[in-house]
Design a protein around this motif. Structure first.
Motif, short mmCIF file in Angstrom:
data_model
loop_
_atom_site.label_atom_id
_atom_site.label_comp_id
_atom_site.label_asym_id
_atom_site.label_seq_id
_atom_site.Cartn_x
_atom_site.Cartn_y
_atom_site.Cartn_z
N GLU A 283 -1.54 2.18 9.64
CA GLU A 283 -2.35 2.93 10.60
C GLU A 283 -3.84 2.82 10.29
OE1 GLU A 283 -0.41 6.69 12.54
OE2 GLU A 283 -0.07 6.82 10.38
N MET A 284 -4.19 2.77 9.01
CA MET A 284 -5.60 2.73 8.64
C MET A 284 -6.22 1.35 8.85
SD MET A 284 -5.54 5.04 5.18
CE MET A 284 -7.29 4.96 4.90
N THR A 285 -5.45 0.29 8.60
CA THR A 285 -6.00 -1.07 8.69
C THR A 285 -5.65 -1.75 10.01
OG1 THR A 285 -4.05 -2.11 7.69
CG2 THR A 285 -5.77 -1.31 6.19
N ARG A 286 -4.59 -1.28 10.68
CA ARG A 286 -4.11 -1.86 11.94
C ARG A 286 -3.68 -3.32 11.78
NH1 ARG A 286 -8.60 0.85 16.07
NH2 ARG A 286 -8.21 3.00 15.41
N ASN A 287 -3.26 -3.68 10.57
CA ASN A 287 -2.74 -5.02 10.32
C ASN A 287 -1.21 -4.96 10.31
OD1 ASN A 287 -4.58 -7.50 9.47
ND2 ASN A 287 -5.68 -5.62 8.95
N TYR A 288 -0.65 -4.71 11.49
CA TYR A 288 0.79 -4.47 11.59
C TYR A 288 1.61 -5.72 11.29
CZ TYR A 288 -0.85 -0.22 13.82
OH TYR A 288 -1.49 0.97 14.08
N GLN A 289 0.99 -6.88 11.39
CA GLN A 289 1.72 -8.10 11.09
C GLN A 289 2.00 -8.24 9.60
OE1 GLN A 289 -1.38 -7.88 11.88
NE2 GLN A 289 -2.49 -8.90 10.23
N LEU A 290 1.40 -7.38 8.78
CA LEU A 290 1.65 -7.39 7.33
C LEU A 290 2.73 -6.39 6.93
CD1 LEU A 290 -2.00 -7.67 5.91
CD2 LEU A 290 -0.31 -9.48 6.21
N THR A 291 3.51 -5.94 7.91
CA THR A 291 4.54 -4.93 7.62
C THR A 291 5.52 -5.42 6.56
OG1 THR A 291 4.39 -4.00 9.85
CG2 THR A 291 6.41 -3.57 8.60
N LEU A 292 6.05 -6.62 6.70
CA LEU A 292 7.04 -7.11 5.74
C LEU A 292 6.45 -7.30 4.34
CD1 LEU A 292 9.87 -8.01 5.10
CD2 LEU A 292 9.33 -10.28 6.01
N PRO A 293 5.31 -7.97 4.16
CA PRO A 293 4.73 -8.05 2.82
C PRO A 293 4.43 -6.67 2.22
CG PRO A 293 3.65 -9.59 4.30
CD PRO A 293 4.53 -8.75 5.14
N LEU A 294 3.98 -5.75 3.06
CA LEU A 294 3.69 -4.40 2.57
C LEU A 294 4.97 -3.70 2.13
CD1 LEU A 294 1.51 -2.26 2.18
CD2 LEU A 294 1.82 -1.58 4.55
N MET A 295 6.04 -3.87 2.89
CA MET A 295 7.32 -3.29 2.49
C MET A 295 7.79 -3.83 1.14
SD MET A 295 9.46 -3.28 6.08
CE MET A 295 10.95 -2.74 5.27
N LEU A 296 7.71 -5.15 0.99
CA LEU A 296 8.16 -5.76 -0.26
C LEU A 296 7.35 -5.26 -1.46
CD1 LEU A 296 8.68 -9.44 0.95
CD2 LEU A 296 10.44 -7.72 0.50
N ALA A 297 6.03 -5.19 -1.28
CA ALA A 297 5.17 -4.75 -2.38
C ALA A 297 5.42 -3.28 -2.70
CB ALA A 297 3.70 -4.98 -2.04
N CYS A 298 5.55 -2.44 -1.67
CA CYS A 298 5.73 -1.00 -1.90
C CYS A 298 7.07 -0.70 -2.58
CB CYS A 298 5.63 -0.24 -0.58
SG CYS A 298 3.95 -0.10 0.07
N ILE A 299 8.13 -1.29 -2.09
CA ILE A 299 9.45 -1.02 -2.67
C ILE A 299 9.52 -1.55 -4.10
CG2 ILE A 299 11.90 -1.50 -2.47
CD1 ILE A 299 10.78 0.50 -0.44
N THR A 300 8.97 -2.74 -4.33
CA THR A 300 8.99 -3.29 -5.68
C THR A 300 8.16 -2.43 -6.63
OG1 THR A 300 9.16 -5.51 -4.74
CG2 THR A 300 8.56 -5.35 -7.06
N ALA A 301 7.00 -1.96 -6.18
CA ALA A 301 6.15 -1.12 -7.03
C ALA A 301 6.84 0.20 -7.34
CB ALA A 301 4.81 -0.88 -6.34
#
Length: 453
Positions: free
Chosen positions: A405-423
């Motif tokens: 929501e803050m960056t509006r880079n919704y196309q990065l949803t999958l990389p963000l999911m992978l990084a968040c869950i792994t972290a």
């Protein structure tokens, strides 16, 4: 399934106030109060932001007109504002110190009293002083606690004395406070449902109260401050599928950083909290003076982190990638000291700055190792913000949605999911516990250890 009469009878025994809201007219009235709470939270958050900015502008004006003694003026101004903020908190409302989110969770669970009138006054005034001083603190903690206090104020004004109604409105105000701080209404809803899940009484009415309040807060902010992107940055290209493995590796490193963040924060609190009143205020002066010196020498090393985010994402930092690591190494202890000083302020925004710095550094290093096969470093900055939040707070869904929501880079949803869950998984596997749960337990332990008067 029980018949409706049985459901209502059981609900009446559990909480008469909650049973009264079973009728549509009743919960429609509560939705209206939630909307009022959200609108008030958005308005107050906007005023709080403006107040902190004005304090900061005054501080920078004094420093810029101090000539060759600018370094001393910066140290003196930040130290004075820090001392004033900590003194006001300790004198009038100790529960208003720090983030305040743990106090909201304690109040929702019925474990902590909520002196909403004191919290509103002290958190606003002392919080504006603390944030304007240049301490490495964010405004989201204060707006969440003040939003919850506004929920209790609304319940008091409209005679909603039932525990269930007060609970719904306080939780709604808390979510609205996060939504207003970051312009992220969906993240505000998820924060209450995910982070406060152990203390929030989830059902149809309470959940929709939070949704209504977060939407109302966003509308109020749009009307008062206008539309805008919380973190201005361009829309990044879709990452190549082969590069997704890098985000898994990146999430692992952020999980380690989140573990270090929580451990260092609690250790720093261990050093500050046992201090008596005068030594604690002296320590606040020292933290303020050190922060003021850093703000003079390297301005983006101090403050809540928005200036740091802007400088990094605008590629305004000159020098090699190692300078990002140096800035990370400086902001990390400043965040620990700023929070441990007892001044009002949150850790979300400082965490976003740290995640950005580490992400861009990791991305630059990965580009050097895998030229042509690596996403731009800014993609790791986006992932780093959400992943560090997920590792420390242990609310990965909230972290993902907040950053999108803050960056509006919704196309990065999958990389963000992978990084968040792994972290989050890495931090959990290392025994790291959610930071706000730890902070609440510290408050409760300190309260039980205090002898009765």
């Amino acid at each position: 399934m029980h018949p409706p009469e049985t459901d209502r009878a059981e609900l009446e025994r559990a909480d008469p106030g909650r049973a009264e809201l079973a009728a549509p007219r009743r919960f429609a009235a509560l939705f209206a109060l939630a909307a009022l709470t959200g609108g008030a939270a958005g308005t107050l958050a906007t005023a709080f932001h403006l107040a902190a900015d004005n304090v900061q502008a005054l501080r920078l004006f004094l420093v810029s007109h101090s000539g060759g003694l600018a370094w001393a003026a910066s140290m003196l101004a930040t130290a004075a504002l820090t001392w004033l903020a900590v003194w006001a908190v300790r004198r009038f409302a100790p529960e208003a110190g720090g983030s305040g989110i743990q106090e909201v969770e304690g109040a929702l669970a019925g474990l902590r009293p909520f002196r909403w009138a004191r919290v509103l006054l002290v958190k606003f005034a002392a919080g504006a002083a603390a944030l304007g001083s240049g301490l490495a603190l964010g405004r989201e903690g204060p707006t969440i606690q003040m939003g919850a206090a506004l929920g209790r104020l609304t319940a008091w004004l409209f005679g909603r004395d039932a525990p269930y109604a007060r609970h719904c409105l306080a939780a709604s105000g808390a979510g609205a406070g996060l939504a207003a701080a970051f312009g992220a209404p969906l993240a505000g809803v998820l924060f209450v449902v995910e982070e406060m899940r152990e203390h929030f009484h989830f059902d149809f009415v309470s959940f929709h109260c939070v949704v209504v309040a977060c939407a109302a807060a966003q509308v109020a902010c749009l009307l008062l401050a206008g539309p805008g992107q919380a973190i201005p940055m361009p829309v990044l290209p879709d990452p190549d599928t082969a590069s997704l493995a890098l985000f898994l590796a990146f999430g692992l490193t952020v999980g380690l950083a989140g573990t270090a963040f929580n451990a260092c924060l609690t250790r720093t609190l261990d050093l500050f909290e046992p201090l008596a009143a005068r030594p604690r205020l002296t320590a606040a002066l020292a933290v303020g003076a050190l922060t003021g010196l850093c703000a003079w020498a390297w301005p983006i090393s101090a403050g809540g982190g928005h200036a740091t985010l802007s400088a990094v994402l605008d590629h305004a930092l000159a020098g090699p990638a190692w300078s990002l690591l140096a800035l990370f190494a400086l902001r990390f202890p400043l965040t620990m000291l700023s929070y441990a000083s007892g001044a009002p302020g949150g850790i979300f925004a400082p965490m976003l700055a740290l995640g950005t710095l580490w992400g861009v550094f990791f991305g630059a290093a990965a580009q050097g190792l895998f030229p042509g096969a690596c996403p731009p470093p800014d993609a790791f900055a986006v992932a780093g913000m959400g992943a560090l939040f997920a590792a420390t707070v242990r609310a990965p869904m909230t972290g993902m949605v907040l950053i999108l929501e803050m960056t509006r880079n919704y196309q990065l949803t999958l990389p963000l999911m992978l990084a968040c869950i792994t972290a989050a998984a890495t931090a959990a596997s290392l025994g790291t516990r959610p930071i706000y749960r730890v902070l609440l337990e510290r408050v409760l332990a300190r309260e039980s250890a205090t002898p009765p008067i």
